[in-house]
Write an enzyme that holds these catalytic residues in place. Structure first.
Site, PDB file in Angstrom:
ATOM      1  N   HIS A  59       0.835  -1.213   0.000  1.00 54.55           N
ATOM      2  CA  HIS A  59       0.000   0.000   0.000  1.00 54.55           C
ATOM      3  C   HIS A  59       0.862   1.251   0.000  1.00 54.55           C
ATOM      4  CE1 HIS A  59       0.731  -0.386   4.326  1.00 54.55           C
ATOM      5  NE2 HIS A  59       0.176   0.779   4.558  1.00 54.55           N
ATOM      6  N   HIS A  61       1.355   3.970   1.818  1.00 53.53           N
ATOM      7  CA  HIS A  61       1.884   4.761   2.934  1.00 53.53           C
ATOM      8  C   HIS A  61       3.418   4.831   2.889  1.00 53.53           C
ATOM      9  CE1 HIS A  61      -2.075   4.121   5.348  1.00 53.53           C
ATOM     10  NE2 HIS A  61      -2.151   5.143   4.509  1.00 53.53           N
ATOM     11  N   ASP A  63       5.820   4.748   4.947  1.00 54.64           N
ATOM     12  CA  ASP A  63       6.662   3.795   5.672  1.00 54.64           C
ATOM     13  C   ASP A  63       6.726   2.424   4.984  1.00 54.64           C
ATOM     14  OD1 ASP A  63       3.909   3.725   6.551  1.00 54.64           O
ATOM     15  OD2 ASP A  63       4.509   2.352   8.146  1.00 54.64           O
ATOM     16  N   HIS A  64       6.037   2.308   3.864  1.00 52.17           N
ATOM     17  CA  HIS A  64       6.108   1.060   3.084  1.00 52.17           C
ATOM     18  C   HIS A  64       6.727   1.261   1.700  1.00 52.17           C
ATOM     19  CE1 HIS A  64       3.532  -1.241   5.951  1.00 52.17           C
ATOM     20  NE2 HIS A  64       3.297   0.006   6.326  1.00 52.17           N
ATOM     21  N   HIS A 117      -7.662  -0.473   5.720  1.00 58.74           N
ATOM     22  CA  HIS A 117      -6.616   0.403   6.277  1.00 58.74           C
ATOM     23  C   HIS A 117      -6.457   1.579   5.318  1.00 58.74           C
ATOM     24  CE1 HIS A 117      -2.881   1.760   8.058  1.00 58.74           C
ATOM     25  NE2 HIS A 117      -2.232   1.532   6.937  1.00 58.74           N
ATOM     26  N   ASP A 136      -0.446  -3.617   6.401  1.00 57.18           N
ATOM     27  CA  ASP A 136      -1.044  -3.043   7.611  1.00 57.18           C
ATOM     28  C   ASP A 136      -2.498  -3.451   7.793  1.00 57.18           C
ATOM     29  OD1 ASP A 136       1.360  -1.818   8.016  1.00 57.18           O
ATOM     30  OD2 ASP A 136       0.655   0.236   7.689  1.00 57.18           O
ATOM     31  N   HIS A 174       4.380  -4.219  10.895  1.00 57.63           N
ATOM     32  CA  HIS A 174       4.830  -3.451  12.071  1.00 57.63           C
ATOM     33  C   HIS A 174       5.018  -4.314  13.311  1.00 57.63           C
ATOM     34  CE1 HIS A 174       4.314   0.740  10.592  1.00 57.63           C
ATOM     35  NE2 HIS A 174       3.423   0.189   9.795  1.00 57.63           N
TER      36      HIS A 174
END
Ligand code: FE
Ligand code: ZN
Length: 246
Positions: A59, A61, A63-64, A117, A136, A174
């Site tokens: 996805h 975001h 942080d990915h 999410h 996530d 995470h």
């Protein structure tokens, strides 16, 4: 027949993210899932003489995906993500869509539709290797926040994942497990298995051990969001978790 030649390694990055490295035994060309940072991954690969063949994105975001562009600068890296989300993903060399199957490292990958999410969130399931990368959507003893859409959408995604075989090894994005386990024990105070797992997780975290991966069987027994039973109860639990300070 089970494909036991695929190995998966955790690549801890940022504060509490996990990227993953998949490899067919002995092969120096690897697959990276959700590289939210480039440097630590590039360094680890260089030390070991490995190179990236393919990057998988669950996805959009940061942080990915923040490491994708830099890691893909090397020659011929394939970057795979959901075509429907390509406007907000790094440049994809190959788009996939939910329901699709493709071959990677000589094994089959199924693209699962797991929004909730965020829209466009997909999960990668390798049925022969018995491995799931769910970003996530589901965490060890937890689940992602509802970002885009309604709790109902996320509930359906979790239902889809919980329909996979019990021995599926679940790699989530995470290390949130200690907080998740405390919440689970708070909302299911009479569940002995959850209590025991909380204690185990406390010990693992004190020793600096990761709590990812997990198995679907364990999650079905102790993940409060899978135990919710109904979409309504799920929505309640998800809202309660948002304000829970264990
Ligand atoms: Fe996310
Ligand atoms: Zn994330």
């Amino acid at each position: 027949m089970a494909d036991t030649d695929i190995t998966v390694e955790l690549l801890p990055i940022l504060d509490d993210n996990y990227a993953f490295m998949l490899r067919r035994n002995g092969n120096s060309t690897v697959v990276i899932v959700d590289p939210g940072a480039a440097e630590p991954i590039a360094q680890k690969l260089a030390e070991r003489g490995l190179q990236i063949g393919t990057i998988l994105i669950t996805h959009y975001h940061a942080d990915h995906i923040d490491g994708v562009e830099q890691l893909a600068l090397a020659t011929h890296v394939e970057v795979i993500g959901n075509g429907a989300d390509c406007h907000r993903l790094p440049k994809l060399t190959r788009t996939v869509e939910p329901g699709q199957r493709f071959e990677l490292l000589g094994t089959t990958v199924e693209v699962l539709d797991t929004p909730g999410h965020c829209q466009g969130h997909i999960s990668y399931y390798l049925p022969d290797a018995k491995v799931l990368f769910c970003g996530d959507v589901m965490f060890t003893m937890g689940c992602g926040r509802v970002g885009e859409g309604t709790p109902d959408v996320l509930w359906h995604s979790l239902q889809l994942l919980s329909g996979l075989p019990d021995d599926t090894v679940v790699y989530s994005g995470h290390e949130y497990t200690l907080g998740n386990a405390k919440f689970a024990a708070h909302v299911f105070p009479d569940n002995a298995e959850i209590k025991a797992r909380l204690e185990k997780i406390q010990a693992m975290r004190s020793a600096g051990e990761p709590t990812v991966p997990t198995t679907l069987a364990e999650e079905k027994r102790t993940n409060p969001f899978l135990l919710a039973g109904t979409a309504e109860r799920f929505a309640q639990l998800r809202a309660e978790k948002n304000s829970f300070r264990g």
